[in-house]
Write a protein that holds these residues in place. Structure first.
Motif, PDB file in Angstrom:
ATOM      1  N   LYS A 222      -6.223  15.699 -39.716  1.00  0.00           N
ATOM      2  CA  LYS A 222      -7.300  15.104 -40.533  1.00  0.00           C
ATOM      3  C   LYS A 222      -6.834  14.996 -41.986  1.00  0.00           C
ATOM      4  N   PRO A 223      -5.870  14.132 -42.224  1.00  0.00           N
ATOM      5  CA  PRO A 223      -5.317  14.049 -43.585  1.00  0.00           C
ATOM      6  C   PRO A 223      -6.219  13.265 -44.541  1.00  0.00           C
ATOM      7  N   LEU A 252      -9.572   9.109 -51.351  1.00  0.00           N
ATOM      8  CA  LEU A 252     -10.729   9.303 -52.215  1.00  0.00           C
ATOM      9  C   LEU A 252     -10.266   9.083 -53.645  1.00  0.00           C
ATOM     10  N   PRO A 253     -10.812   8.086 -54.367  1.00  0.00           N
ATOM     11  CA  PRO A 253     -10.413   7.947 -55.761  1.00  0.00           C
ATOM     12  C   PRO A 253     -11.277   8.827 -56.650  1.00  0.00           C
ATOM     13  N   MET A 254     -10.653   9.551 -57.578  1.00  0.00           N
ATOM     14  CA  MET A 254     -11.442  10.210 -58.607  1.00  0.00           C
ATOM     15  C   MET A 254     -11.988   9.093 -59.510  1.00  0.00           C
ATOM     16  N   SER A 255     -12.918   9.483 -60.374  1.00  0.00           N
ATOM     17  CA  SER A 255     -13.679   8.490 -61.120  1.00  0.00           C
ATOM     18  C   SER A 255     -12.811   7.388 -61.771  1.00  0.00           C
ATOM     19  N   MET A 256     -11.820   7.785 -62.547  1.00  0.00           N
ATOM     20  CA  MET A 256     -11.039   6.771 -63.268  1.00  0.00           C
ATOM     21  C   MET A 256      -9.891   6.211 -62.432  1.00  0.00           C
ATOM     22  N   ALA A 257      -9.790   6.666 -61.181  1.00  0.00           N
ATOM     23  CA  ALA A 257      -8.806   6.068 -60.258  1.00  0.00           C
ATOM     24  C   ALA A 257      -9.478   5.018 -59.384  1.00  0.00           C
ATOM     25  N   LYS A 258     -10.800   4.884 -59.534  1.00  0.00           N
ATOM     26  CA  LYS A 258     -11.502   3.835 -58.772  1.00  0.00           C
ATOM     27  C   LYS A 258     -10.875   2.481 -59.113  1.00  0.00           C
ATOM     28  N   GLY A 259     -10.690   1.666 -58.084  1.00  0.00           N
ATOM     29  CA  GLY A 259     -10.131   0.347 -58.304  1.00  0.00           C
ATOM     30  C   GLY A 259      -8.611   0.288 -58.184  1.00  0.00           C
ATOM     31  N   LEU A 260      -7.938   1.446 -58.109  1.00  0.00           N
ATOM     32  CA  LEU A 260      -6.481   1.426 -57.883  1.00  0.00           C
ATOM     33  C   LEU A 260      -6.207   0.616 -56.618  1.00  0.00           C
ATOM     34  N   LEU A 261      -7.005   0.913 -55.577  1.00  0.00           N
ATOM     35  CA  LEU A 261      -7.211  -0.011 -54.470  1.00  0.00           C
ATOM     36  C   LEU A 261      -8.692  -0.375 -54.576  1.00  0.00           C
ATOM     37  N   PRO A 262      -9.079  -1.580 -54.142  1.00  0.00           N
ATOM     38  CA  PRO A 262     -10.496  -1.928 -54.295  1.00  0.00           C
ATOM     39  C   PRO A 262     -11.392  -0.903 -53.588  1.00  0.00           C
ATOM     40  N   ASP A 263     -12.505  -0.555 -54.218  1.00  0.00           N
ATOM     41  CA  ASP A 263     -13.413   0.429 -53.607  1.00  0.00           C
ATOM     42  C   ASP A 263     -13.931  -0.030 -52.248  1.00  0.00           C
ATOM     43  N   THR A 264     -13.798  -1.336 -51.982  1.00  0.00           N
ATOM     44  CA  THR A 264     -14.259  -1.861 -50.695  1.00  0.00           C
ATOM     45  C   THR A 264     -13.164  -1.776 -49.618  1.00  0.00           C
ATOM     46  N   HIS A 265     -12.026  -1.195 -49.970  1.00  0.00           N
ATOM     47  CA  HIS A 265     -10.902  -1.077 -49.018  1.00  0.00           C
ATOM     48  C   HIS A 265     -11.336  -0.261 -47.803  1.00  0.00           C
ATOM     49  N   GLU A 266     -10.855  -0.661 -46.640  1.00  0.00           N
ATOM     50  CA  GLU A 266     -11.324   0.036 -45.425  1.00  0.00           C
ATOM     51  C   GLU A 266     -10.930   1.517 -45.380  1.00  0.00           C
ATOM     52  N   GLN A 267      -9.864   1.891 -46.093  1.00  0.00           N
ATOM     53  CA  GLN A 267      -9.473   3.312 -46.082  1.00  0.00           C
ATOM     54  C   GLN A 267     -10.190   4.138 -47.157  1.00  0.00           C
ATOM     55  N   CYS A 268     -10.960   3.474 -48.010  1.00  0.00           N
ATOM     56  CA  CYS A 268     -11.647   4.204 -49.084  1.00  0.00           C
ATOM     57  C   CYS A 268     -12.739   5.089 -48.494  1.00  0.00           C
ATOM     58  N   VAL A 276     -15.375  14.243 -45.961  1.00  0.00           N
ATOM     59  CA  VAL A 276     -13.907  14.360 -45.892  1.00  0.00           C
ATOM     60  C   VAL A 276     -13.367  15.601 -46.599  1.00  0.00           C
ATOM     61  N   LEU A 277     -14.025  16.050 -47.662  1.00  0.00           N
ATOM     62  CA  LEU A 277     -13.478  17.223 -48.368  1.00  0.00           C
ATOM     63  C   LEU A 277     -13.491  18.470 -47.474  1.00  0.00           C
ATOM     64  N   PRO A 278     -14.626  18.825 -46.903  1.00  0.00           N
ATOM     65  CA  PRO A 278     -14.576  20.007 -46.019  1.00  0.00           C
ATOM     66  C   PRO A 278     -13.871  19.722 -44.692  1.00  0.00           C
ATOM     67  N   GLY A 279     -13.798  18.439 -44.307  1.00  0.00           N
ATOM     68  CA  GLY A 279     -13.257  18.105 -42.985  1.00  0.00           C
ATOM     69  C   GLY A 279     -11.744  18.032 -42.931  1.00  0.00           C
ATOM     70  N   TRP A 361     -10.307  11.199 -36.166  1.00  0.00           N
ATOM     71  CA  TRP A 361     -10.585  11.447 -37.590  1.00  0.00           C
ATOM     72  C   TRP A 361     -10.963  10.150 -38.304  1.00  0.00           C
ATOM     73  N   LEU A 362     -10.201   9.121 -38.068  1.00  0.00           N
ATOM     74  CA  LEU A 362     -10.482   7.844 -38.738  1.00  0.00           C
ATOM     75  C   LEU A 362     -11.857   7.316 -38.340  1.00  0.00           C
ATOM     76  N   ASN A 363     -12.182   7.447 -37.066  1.00  0.00           N
ATOM     77  CA  ASN A 363     -13.488   6.957 -36.605  1.00  0.00           C
ATOM     78  C   ASN A 363     -14.626   7.777 -37.210  1.00  0.00           C
ATOM     79  N   ALA A 364     -14.419   9.084 -37.270  1.00  0.00           N
ATOM     80  CA  ALA A 364     -15.473   9.948 -37.824  1.00  0.00           C
ATOM     81  C   ALA A 364     -15.727   9.599 -39.290  1.00  0.00           C
ATOM     82  N   VAL A 365     -14.637   9.387 -40.037  1.00  0.00           N
ATOM     83  CA  VAL A 365     -14.787   9.032 -41.460  1.00  0.00           C
ATOM     84  C   VAL A 365     -15.482   7.668 -41.568  1.00  0.00           C
TER      85      VAL A 365
END
Ligand code: ADP
Ligand code: TZD
Length: 581
Positions: A222-223, A252-268, A276-279, A361-365
């Protein structure tokens, strides 16, 4: 202070250059073309002559805002942002931003004029006497003083190297009044200047560290990858995107890393953060520290049993600072190097093949994220009266989607937290906010620097309290005619505006401001456009007009004064609120 002086003085025997000129020449030699300043003794002529010499000098109404501007210019450009202040009080006003730059790892140089050394050291009471170097030292990455004109080149070179090499930070450069009129032979002066070669050298990670990290990541069930503002700063955008996409790992982008990849990216995985943090079982941090913003890598956020318990995750940390690893929890695989070099090394090593993470893992996220996005869409579709954070920010979200190159400046408590989660970013380094300290007051300084360094439209989403810290700089924004649209989410106070003084006396409660304050008139006072809006439709129209005209605009968006939560999302850090039911 006098008028613009000649750049060189000619005598019968020799041509000389003075301290003013050498400072300007040293900065220009190193590609520094902008100074964020507030003039006065002893640096008035430095601002005049810098402007006369082609440096852009942006003059502010308060040094703190000039300093914040310089700090974020450093973040955006990878060149040290220069803040120039007068001695003692001006210096102290700028110091806040210097500490902010150091804390946030932004390259910045605070240059302050200072009083006469002999008088300061004997504490004889000079004009604006203060031992500035000593005060700056603990708050800066490095601090230097130049006493002689022939050392200006070295002083500026050292300041630049210290600001941008390794982990970037704030540097203090003390220039006493007596330095500026010192004259030396112009040719010697020229030779004494240093053009810094390779100011921020690449730091190549060790091959075994790269392999150790990738082995750990490969073995994960579960990376998760967390991108921080160090990753945004590094300007390795395409490499980072390639790496994330090649791994197939949720990020997961931290606040000022948002947009490094678009927030709408499927892996976001932003919309599934608390899943995801506890998982996750293995977490790769790229340019993000495990500080309070990530609950120190332990505790309930990470699935730990109690506040201080480790959640069991194994961490990989990619960072330029060799001391960052193990600062909060054990780092199983530190990778020390600059992010560009590290990510390139990962990509090279992955040539041999890479399997995507387990589908489970990917499906759960994915499911968690889709559920949360649907819930949010429902909330955003509502149109309550009075307007609330969600209905106002739904408009901002549309405007940013339609204008992905615009830079979003954001501060406040609720105004910050809601904007961060509602407004998607599409391009790197487009979101600038309160940073590591969560400070109020960066707003208008950031707007000026963002507009000046990028020439892009700037949109500032401001809490009414947050705006007040730097509000006078709307005059600066108007003076330089910058394309800045400030939206104040006005709920009449700090966090909200409905508290009452329990004693029944006439003083308002400490968190409450003048009701229905007409902030837009402040912008009108300096020739900008002021708009008062009470509905999402009015807000949309006003923002569209502002972006179309690129004129300085302040939109006073009245929202429900009961809409906010105390301290936004960090109520738990507030001891008083903690005692409440
Ligand atoms: P965030 O608040 O977004 O989580 P932080 O400010 O806590 O991010 O962390 C940024 C980290 O990035 C710092 O530890 C800093 O050393 C690191 N960093 C900054 N620039 C670079 C770079 N070019 N290469 C590698 N690491 C960097
Ligand atoms: N001073 C400084 C320099 N930084 C701070 N963070 C604070 C004070 C405390 N503070 C916050 O943490 S948020 C905030 C203050 C004063 C303002 C919140 O009110 P707002 O936003 O109007 O800006 P919301 O949307 O009403 O919450």
């Amino acid at each position: 202070m006098g008028t613009v002086e000649p750049q060189v003085a000619t005598t019968a025997e020799t041509v000389t250059a003075d301290g003013f000129q050498l400072v300007i020449d040293a900065l220009k030699l190193n590609g520094i073309d902008t100074i964020y300043a507030l003039p006065g003794i002893p640096i008035t002529d430095l601002t005049r002559r810098a402007q006369a010499d082609g440096v852009r000098v942006l003059s502010f109404r308060h040094e703190q805002n000039a300093g914040y501007a310089a700090s974020i210019a450093g973040f955006l450009t990878q060149k040290p942002g220069i803040c120039l202040t007068v001695s003692a009080p001006g210096f102290l006003n700028g110091l806040n931003a210097l500490a902010h730059a150091t804390t946030n790892c932004f390259p910045m140089i605070l240059i302050s004029g200072s009083s006469e050394r002999e008088i300061v050291d004997l504490q004889q009471g000079d004009y604006e006497e203060l031992d500035q170097l000593a005060i700056a030292k603990p708050l800066a990455k490095a601090a230097y003083r130049v006493l002689h004109a022939e050392d200006i080149g070295v002083g500026i070179a050292r300041a630049i190297r210290a600001a941008v090499s390794g982990r970037p930070g704030g540097v203090y450069l003390d220039l006493p009044a007596k330095l500026f009129p010192q004259s030396i032979d112009a040719e010697l002066g020229k030779k004494s200047l240093i053009k810094v070669v390779d100011a921020a050298p690449k730091q190549i990670p060790a091959p075994e560290a790269v392999r150790r990290a990738l082995d750990l990541l490969k073995g994960a069930k579960k990376p998760l990858i967390i991108l921080g503002k160090g990753a945004a700063y590094a300007q390795a955008d395409s490499e980072i995107r390639n790496f994330i996409e090649k791994t197939g790992i949720p990020y997961l982008p931290m606040s000022m890393a948002k947009g490094l990849l678009p927030d709408t990216h499927e892996q976001c995985a932003s919309a599934a953060r608390s899943f995801v943090l506890p998982g996750a079982d293995v977490v790769m941090l790229i340019g993000a520290r495990l500080n309070w913003l990530l609950s120190h890598g332990k505790g309930k956020t990470w699935g730990g049993k109690s506040a201080k318990d480790w959640g069991g995750q194994k961490f990989i940390q990619v960072d330029i600072s060799p001391q960052e690893a193990d600062s909060n929890v054990r780092i199983h695989a530190p990778v020390v190097g600059d992010i560009g070099s590290c990510v390139r090394a990962f990509l090279a090593e992955m040539q041999s093949g890479w399997a995507k993470p387990p589908a489970e893992w990917l499906n759960a996220v994915h499911d968690k994220k889709t559920g949360n996005i649907a819930k949010m869409a429902e909330t955003l579709a509502k149109n309550p009266s009075p307007m609330n954070f969600h209905s106002a920010l739904n408009v901002v979200r549309d405007i940013v989607r339609a204008n992905p190159d615009a830079i979003l400046v954001n501060e406040g408590a609720n105004a910050l937290d809601f904007t961060r989660s509602i407004v998607d970013m599409y391009k790197p380094r487009k979101r600038l906010d309160v940073g590591t300290w969560g400070i109020m007051g960066v707003g208008m300084g950031y707007c000026v620097a963002a507009a000046v360094t990028t020439n892009q439209q700037v949109i500032a989403i401001e809490g009414d309290s947050a705006f007040g810290f730097s509000g006078m700089e709307v005059e600066t924004i108007c003076r330089y005619n910058l394309p800045v649209c400030v939206v104040i989410l006005n709920n009449n106070g700090v966090y909200r505006g409905d508290e009452v003084n329990p004693t029944g006396r006439p003083d308002p409660a400490p968190l409450v401001f003048v009701k229905d304050a007409r902030y837009e008139k402040l912008m009108e006072a300096f020739g900008g456009v002021g708009v008062h809006v009470t509905t999402p439709a009015e807000l949309r129209k006003a923002m569209e007009q502002a972006l179309h005209s690129r004129r300085p605009t302040l939109i006073n968006a009245m929202i429900d004064e009961k809409a906010g939560t105390e301290s936004g999302r960090i109520t738990s850090l507030n001891p008083t609120a903690g005692k409440k039911k």
